[in-house]
Design a protein around this motif. Structure first.
Motif, PDB file in Angstrom:
ATOM      1  N   ASP A  16       9.575  -6.761  51.148  1.00 50.83           N
ATOM      2  CA  ASP A  16      10.345  -7.817  51.803  1.00 50.83           C
ATOM      3  C   ASP A  16       9.451  -8.421  52.894  1.00 50.83           C
ATOM      4  N   LEU A  17       8.815  -9.540  52.550  1.00 54.60           N
ATOM      5  CA  LEU A  17       7.892 -10.200  53.479  1.00 54.60           C
ATOM      6  C   LEU A  17       8.700 -10.976  54.519  1.00 54.60           C
ATOM      7  N   GLY A  18       8.471 -10.656  55.786  1.00 53.66           N
ATOM      8  CA  GLY A  18       9.282 -11.277  56.835  1.00 53.66           C
ATOM      9  C   GLY A  18      10.711 -10.790  56.756  1.00 53.66           C
ATOM     10  N   GLY A  19      10.864  -9.536  56.411  1.00 54.66           N
ATOM     11  CA  GLY A  19      12.201  -8.968  56.185  1.00 54.66           C
ATOM     12  C   GLY A  19      12.994  -8.709  57.448  1.00 54.66           C
ATOM     13  N   GLY A  20      12.366  -8.904  58.611  1.00 54.60           N
ATOM     14  CA  GLY A  20      13.085  -8.822  59.876  1.00 54.60           C
ATOM     15  C   GLY A  20      13.735  -7.467  60.108  1.00 54.60           C
ATOM     16  N   THR A  21      14.998  -7.490  60.483  1.00 50.39           N
ATOM     17  CA  THR A  21      15.691  -6.255  60.855  1.00 50.39           C
ATOM     18  C   THR A  21      16.204  -5.462  59.640  1.00 50.39           C
ATOM     19  N   ASP A  50       6.515  -7.319  58.537  1.00 49.20           N
ATOM     20  CA  ASP A  50       6.988  -8.328  59.494  1.00 49.20           C
ATOM     21  C   ASP A  50       6.121  -8.251  60.760  1.00 49.20           C
ATOM     22  N   PRO A  51       5.836  -9.414  61.378  1.00 54.16           N
ATOM     23  CA  PRO A  51       5.013  -9.391  62.586  1.00 54.16           C
ATOM     24  C   PRO A  51       5.780  -9.041  63.863  1.00 54.16           C
ATOM     25  N   SER A  52       7.083  -8.809  63.761  1.00 58.58           N
ATOM     26  CA  SER A  52       7.871  -8.539  64.968  1.00 58.58           C
ATOM     27  C   SER A  52       8.128  -7.034  65.134  1.00 58.58           C
ATOM     28  N   PRO A  53       7.523  -6.413  66.163  1.00 60.41           N
ATOM     29  CA  PRO A  53       7.786  -4.982  66.397  1.00 60.41           C
ATOM     30  C   PRO A  53       9.262  -4.716  66.686  1.00 60.41           C
ATOM     31  N   ASP A  76       1.794  -9.558  58.439  1.00 57.89           N
ATOM     32  CA  ASP A  76       2.340 -10.883  58.137  1.00 57.89           C
ATOM     33  C   ASP A  76       1.826 -11.336  56.782  1.00 57.89           C
ATOM     34  N   ALA A  77       2.109 -12.583  56.453  1.00 59.19           N
ATOM     35  CA  ALA A  77       1.718 -13.062  55.128  1.00 59.19           C
ATOM     36  C   ALA A  77       0.210 -12.952  54.941  1.00 59.19           C
ATOM     37  N   ALA A  78      -0.546 -13.227  56.003  1.00 60.67           N
ATOM     38  CA  ALA A  78      -2.008 -13.246  55.870  1.00 60.67           C
ATOM     39  C   ALA A  78      -2.580 -11.858  55.596  1.00 60.67           C
ATOM     40  N   CYS A 115      10.999 -13.121  49.863  1.00 59.43           N
ATOM     41  CA  CYS A 115      10.477 -13.977  50.934  1.00 59.43           C
ATOM     42  C   CYS A 115      11.632 -14.891  51.370  1.00 59.43           C
ATOM     43  N   HIS A 116      12.483 -14.344  52.209  1.00 60.23           N
ATOM     44  CA  HIS A 116      13.721 -15.053  52.580  1.00 60.23           C
ATOM     45  C   HIS A 116      13.656 -15.523  54.035  1.00 60.23           C
ATOM     46  N   GLY A 117      13.858 -16.798  54.216  1.00 57.92           N
ATOM     47  CA  GLY A 117      13.885 -17.337  55.581  1.00 57.92           C
ATOM     48  C   GLY A 117      12.516 -17.348  56.243  1.00 57.92           C
ATOM     49  N   VAL A 118      11.471 -17.333  55.455  1.00 55.65           N
ATOM     50  CA  VAL A 118      10.113 -17.204  55.993  1.00 55.65           C
ATOM     51  C   VAL A 118       9.304 -18.496  55.825  1.00 55.65           C
ATOM     52  N   LEU A 119       9.455 -19.157  54.695  1.00 52.55           N
ATOM     53  CA  LEU A 119       8.648 -20.375  54.461  1.00 52.55           C
ATOM     54  C   LEU A 119       8.951 -21.447  55.505  1.00 52.55           C
ATOM     55  N   GLU A 120      10.118 -21.378  56.103  1.00 52.97           N
ATOM     56  CA  GLU A 120      10.490 -22.334  57.154  1.00 52.97           C
ATOM     57  C   GLU A 120       9.663 -22.145  58.419  1.00 52.97           C
ATOM     58  N   VAL A 121       9.180 -20.915  58.645  1.00 51.88           N
ATOM     59  CA  VAL A 121       8.584 -20.602  59.954  1.00 51.88           C
ATOM     60  C   VAL A 121       7.077 -20.337  59.919  1.00 51.88           C
ATOM     61  N   VAL A 122       6.519 -20.039  58.748  1.00 52.27           N
ATOM     62  CA  VAL A 122       5.076 -19.739  58.714  1.00 52.27           C
ATOM     63  C   VAL A 122       4.270 -21.027  58.859  1.00 52.27           C
ATOM     64  N   ASP A 123       2.998 -20.881  59.279  1.00 55.67           N
ATOM     65  CA  ASP A 123       2.147 -22.070  59.442  1.00 55.67           C
ATOM     66  C   ASP A 123       1.889 -22.740  58.098  1.00 55.67           C
TER      67      ASP A 123
HETATM   68  C1  LIG Z   1      14.526 -16.252  59.924  1.00 58.16           C
HETATM   69  S1  LIG Z   1      13.848 -14.657  59.964  1.00 58.16           S
HETATM   70  C2  LIG Z   1      14.303 -14.095  58.350  1.00 58.16           C
HETATM   71  C3  LIG Z   1      14.511 -12.629  58.320  1.00 58.16           C
HETATM   72  C4  LIG Z   1      14.987 -12.076  56.975  1.00 58.16           C
HETATM   73  N1  LIG Z   1      14.028 -12.284  55.921  1.00 58.16           N
HETATM   74  C5  LIG Z   1      16.309 -12.673  56.601  1.00 58.16           C
HETATM   75  O1  LIG Z   1      16.392 -13.374  55.579  1.00 58.16           O
HETATM   76  O2  LIG Z   1      17.280 -12.460  57.342  1.00 58.16           O
HETATM   77  C6  LIG Z   1      12.115 -14.979  59.781  1.00 58.16           C
HETATM   78  C7  LIG Z   1      11.285 -13.712  59.752  1.00 58.16           C
HETATM   79  O3  LIG Z   1       9.934 -14.075  59.423  1.00 58.16           O
HETATM   80  C8  LIG Z   1       9.069 -13.311  60.227  1.00 58.16           C
HETATM   81  N2  LIG Z   1       7.773 -14.003  60.275  1.00 58.16           N
HETATM   82  C9  LIG Z   1       7.345 -14.937  61.146  1.00 58.16           C
HETATM   83  N3  LIG Z   1       6.090 -15.327  60.852  1.00 58.16           N
HETATM   84  C10 LIG Z   1       5.716 -14.615  59.752  1.00 58.16           C
HETATM   85  C11 LIG Z   1       4.517 -14.538  58.975  1.00 58.16           C
HETATM   86  N4  LIG Z   1       3.465 -15.308  59.258  1.00 58.16           N
HETATM   87  N5  LIG Z   1       4.476 -13.685  57.934  1.00 58.16           N
HETATM   88  C12 LIG Z   1       5.559 -12.926  57.640  1.00 58.16           C
HETATM   89  N6  LIG Z   1       6.715 -12.947  58.344  1.00 58.16           N
HETATM   90  C13 LIG Z   1       6.793 -13.784  59.382  1.00 58.16           C
HETATM   91  C14 LIG Z   1       9.798 -13.195  61.555  1.00 58.16           C
HETATM   92  O4  LIG Z   1       9.319 -12.121  62.354  1.00 58.16           O
HETATM   93  C15 LIG Z   1      11.227 -13.007  61.088  1.00 58.16           C
HETATM   94  O5  LIG Z   1      11.562 -11.650  60.911  1.00 58.16           O
END
Ligand SMILES: C[S@@+](CC[C@H](N)C(=O)[O-])C[C@H]1O[C@@H](n2cnc3c(N)ncnc32)[C@H](O)[C@@H]1O
Length: 256
Positions: free
Chosen positions: A45-50, A68-71, A96-98, A114-122
């Motif tokens: 789960d890439l960027g799987g958060g909590t 996930d990059p968030s401790p 992180d993705a890289a 990869c849920h909710g992640v493409l919106e926030v990555v560079d």
């Molecule tokens: C909106 S949250 C989505 C969390 C979870 N996937 C969900 O659907 O509830 C975005 C997540 O992406 C992570 N994130 C931010 N930049 C990232 C990166 N470059 N690679 C992977 N994850 C990243 C954040 O730490 C955060 O946990």
């Protein structure tokens, strides 16, 4: 408990589709055939958060790594896994993705979420390429991302007309500094992005077609409304006539 019910309604379409994809993947015997009962899958789960989703998948019997990059998020994941009794099946890794291929290894994974992640990555394309690199041949990708048209529609009908105009003018569908989501996608954009990363798109669903446009009071106060809403969301999820109103798009794809 009102909020968990709403959150379950919001995630039901995605979870059911993902569960079906996991079962389908389990019944294939590549590249690591194992006899019945169906083997547990290696899920990242890439960027799987909590870890809300990761824990549910572990409860289905799979091995899940949350990168996930968030401790802080990973600490919450650890607590959540412990409370749910799946500590042995869910692992949180700072990354992180890289760095994904270093963390989990190339061609090591059956399913990448990869849920909710493409919106926030560079670079969304790089995140999807990273997902492709860690998947086995014909491995499964599940992408969930915010949809531009629904956000504009939602701002407009909530009376935030300037935001709607700003998001309409922005190629990323963001209305500026007060918008918590930096980037949104059209259905075509998202499907192309996934295909260009080396995947074959298998299914696209609209998620939260009604749920986010409906007053929470209706769902909470009207007897039977929550069940009716669940039924409505499921009924229109794959209907193209409704898809542009969905807050999120869910794409299931296979690594080509
Ligand atoms: C909106 S949250 C989505 C969390 C979870 N996937 C969900 O659907 O509830 C975005 C997540 O992406 C992570 N994130 C931010 N930049 C990232 C990166 N470059 N690679 C992977 N994850 C990243 C954040 O730490 C955060 O946990």
């Amino acid at each position: 408990m009102v909020e968990p019910r709403r959150s379950a309604i919001r995630s039901a379409v995605v979870f059911e589709a993902l569960q079906a994809a996991l079962e389908a993947r389990q019944s294939t015997h590549e590249p690591d055939p194992q006899p019945a009962p169906a083997r547990s899958l290696r899920v990242v789960d890439l960027g799987g958060g909590t870890g809300g989703l990761a824990v549910r998948i572990a409860q289905l019997g799979h091995e899940v790594v949350v990168v996930d990059p968030s401790p802080d998020a990973l600490a919450s994941l650890e607590n959540r896994a412990a409370q749910s009794g799946v500590t042995g099946s869910v692992r949180g890794v700072l990354g992180d993705a890289a760095t994904l291929h270093e963390v989990v290894g190339e061609h090591s994974t059956d399913v990448v979420i990869c849920h909710g992640v493409l919106e926030v990555v560079d670079e969304p394309a790089e995140a999807l390429a990273a997902a492709a690199a860690v998947l086995v041949d014909h491995g499964c990708l599940s992408v969930l991302a915010a949809q531009r048209s629904a956000a504009i529609f939602g701002r407009a009908i909530a009376g935030h007309l300037d935001d709607a105009l700003a998001a309409l003018a922005d190629p990323d569908g963001s209305w500026g500094s007060t918008d918590p989501v930096p980037r949104r996608f059209s259905r075509q954009q998202l499907a192309s992005l996934v295909a260009e990363a080396g995947f074959t798109v298998a299914e696209v669903r609209g998620v939260r077609v009604f749920a986010d446009h409906l007053s929470g009071a209706v769902v909470d106060a009207e007897p039977g409304a929550a069940d009716a809403l669940l039924e409505l969301e499921a009924a229109v999820a794959t209907d193209l006539d409704f898809m542009s109103m969905a807050t999120q798009l869910h794409v299931l794809a296979t690594r080509s």
